[in-house]
Write a protein that holds these residues in place. Structure first.
Motif, short mmCIF file in Angstrom:
data_model
loop_
_atom_site.label_atom_id
_atom_site.label_comp_id
_atom_site.label_asym_id
_atom_site.label_seq_id
_atom_site.Cartn_x
_atom_site.Cartn_y
_atom_site.Cartn_z
N GLU A 24 0.83 -1.21 0.00
CA GLU A 24 0.00 0.00 0.00
C GLU A 24 0.86 1.27 0.00
OE1 GLU A 24 -2.55 -0.66 3.37
OE2 GLU A 24 -3.94 -1.89 2.20
N ILE A 25 1.93 1.26 0.77
CA ILE A 25 2.84 2.41 0.80
C ILE A 25 3.47 2.64 -0.57
CG2 ILE A 25 5.02 3.29 1.74
CD1 ILE A 25 4.30 1.74 4.36
N LEU A 26 3.93 1.57 -1.19
CA LEU A 26 4.57 1.70 -2.51
C LEU A 26 3.59 2.19 -3.56
CD1 LEU A 26 6.84 -1.48 -2.51
CD2 LEU A 26 7.55 0.91 -2.30
N ARG A 27 2.37 1.67 -3.56
CA ARG A 27 1.36 2.15 -4.52
C ARG A 27 1.07 3.64 -4.32
NH1 ARG A 27 -2.37 -2.99 -3.91
NH2 ARG A 27 -1.49 -4.25 -5.56
N TYR A 28 0.94 4.02 -3.07
CA TYR A 28 0.67 5.42 -2.73
C TYR A 28 1.82 6.32 -3.20
CZ TYR A 28 -0.26 9.47 0.34
OH TYR A 28 -0.50 10.72 0.85
N SER A 29 3.04 5.89 -2.97
CA SER A 29 4.19 6.73 -3.29
C SER A 29 4.39 6.91 -4.80
CB SER A 29 5.46 6.19 -2.65
OG SER A 29 5.84 4.97 -3.24
N GLU A 44 -2.22 8.24 7.16
CA GLU A 44 -2.59 6.82 7.07
C GLU A 44 -1.38 6.00 6.60
OE1 GLU A 44 -6.09 5.87 4.76
OE2 GLU A 44 -7.00 7.79 5.34
N TYR A 45 -0.66 6.51 5.61
CA TYR A 45 0.49 5.79 5.07
C TYR A 45 1.71 5.93 5.96
CZ TYR A 45 -2.55 5.05 1.19
OH TYR A 45 -3.63 4.65 0.43
N ILE A 46 1.84 7.07 6.61
CA ILE A 46 2.93 7.26 7.57
C ILE A 46 2.77 6.23 8.70
CG2 ILE A 46 3.96 8.84 9.26
CD1 ILE A 46 4.37 9.71 6.30
N ASN A 47 1.55 6.01 9.16
CA ASN A 47 1.31 5.04 10.23
C ASN A 47 1.65 3.61 9.78
OD1 ASN A 47 0.56 6.58 12.52
ND2 ASN A 47 -1.37 7.05 11.51
N LYS A 48 1.40 3.28 8.53
CA LYS A 48 1.79 1.97 8.00
C LYS A 48 3.32 1.85 8.02
CE LYS A 48 -2.21 1.76 4.95
NZ LYS A 48 -3.01 0.66 5.36
N TYR A 49 3.98 2.92 7.61
CA TYR A 49 5.45 2.95 7.62
C TYR A 49 5.97 2.78 9.06
CZ TYR A 49 10.12 5.02 7.45
OH TYR A 49 11.46 5.24 7.59
N LEU A 50 5.36 3.48 10.00
CA LEU A 50 5.78 3.39 11.40
C LEU A 50 5.57 1.98 11.96
CD1 LEU A 50 4.45 6.81 12.73
CD2 LEU A 50 6.85 6.13 12.45
N ASN A 51 4.50 1.32 11.57
CA ASN A 51 4.27 -0.05 12.03
C ASN A 51 5.37 -0.99 11.55
OD1 ASN A 51 1.97 0.49 13.52
ND2 ASN A 51 0.61 0.16 11.77
N ILE A 52 5.84 -0.79 10.33
CA ILE A 52 6.95 -1.60 9.81
C ILE A 52 8.20 -1.34 10.65
CG2 ILE A 52 8.50 -1.94 7.85
CD1 ILE A 52 6.03 -1.39 6.03
#
Length: 174
Positions: A24-29, A44-52
């Protein structure tokens, strides 16, 4: 990807969640249809990045986010905060075993004010000066300011002027 690979053998469910988040992050970027987004969407995407990152560093990594509600609808360049967090992680872990990053934001007199700070030990004064010279310009009252305290921590303040014209154009695309 290395984090995901390490989770495959002992926690396949987490591994699957990380793959979905990364996808999802890659698609968004790479989505070139919009250069600006509402901060709430970007977060939303920053939070996905932070979870990783939390999976990678475990208890050694903490991130506190405190954004006022007024920030949600502000327009920002897509993935504005992510590289600031990434730099805090990169430089923070160079000299400390654990770090805490804070993302704070509010709107003041039509300007979105965001601070990304960490309790790492800061960076060389020369590195900070070089980084300071890279200036984000988004209107006459916008900019980027580096606050480096060697041995204590590092912060980046981002100010983005919110104009009615820019916000109206973006609202048409939402």
């Amino acid at each position: 990807l290395e984090i995901i690979r390490s989770f495959l053998s002992f926690d396949p469910d987490t591994s699957e969640q990380l793959i979905v988040s990364l996808t999802e992050i890659l698609r968004y970027s790479v989505d070139a249809s919009r250069q600006e987004v509402r901060l709430a969407e970007d977060m939303e995407y920053i939070n996905k990045y932070l979870n990783i990152k939390r999976c990678r560093f475990g208890d050694r990594f903490h991130c506190e986010i405190n954004l006022s509600e007024a920030c949600d609808q502000c327009l920002v360049p897509k993935l504005l905060i992510q590289p600031l967090i990434e730099n805090s992680i990169k430089y923070g872990f160079r000299k400390k075993m654990d770090i805490c990053i804070r993302v704070e934001g509010h709107v003041e007199h039509g300007i979105l004010c965001i601070r990304v700070s960490d309790d790492g030990l800061g960076m060389d004064e020369e590195e900070a000066k070089t980084l300071q010279q890279r200036y984000l310009k988004y209107g006459s009252r916008s900019g980027l300011q580096i606050r480096n305290t060697p041995g204590v921590g590092f912060a980046v303040d981002v100010h983005i002027e919110q104009t009615a014209d820019r916000n109206a154009k973006e609202a048409e695309h939402v």
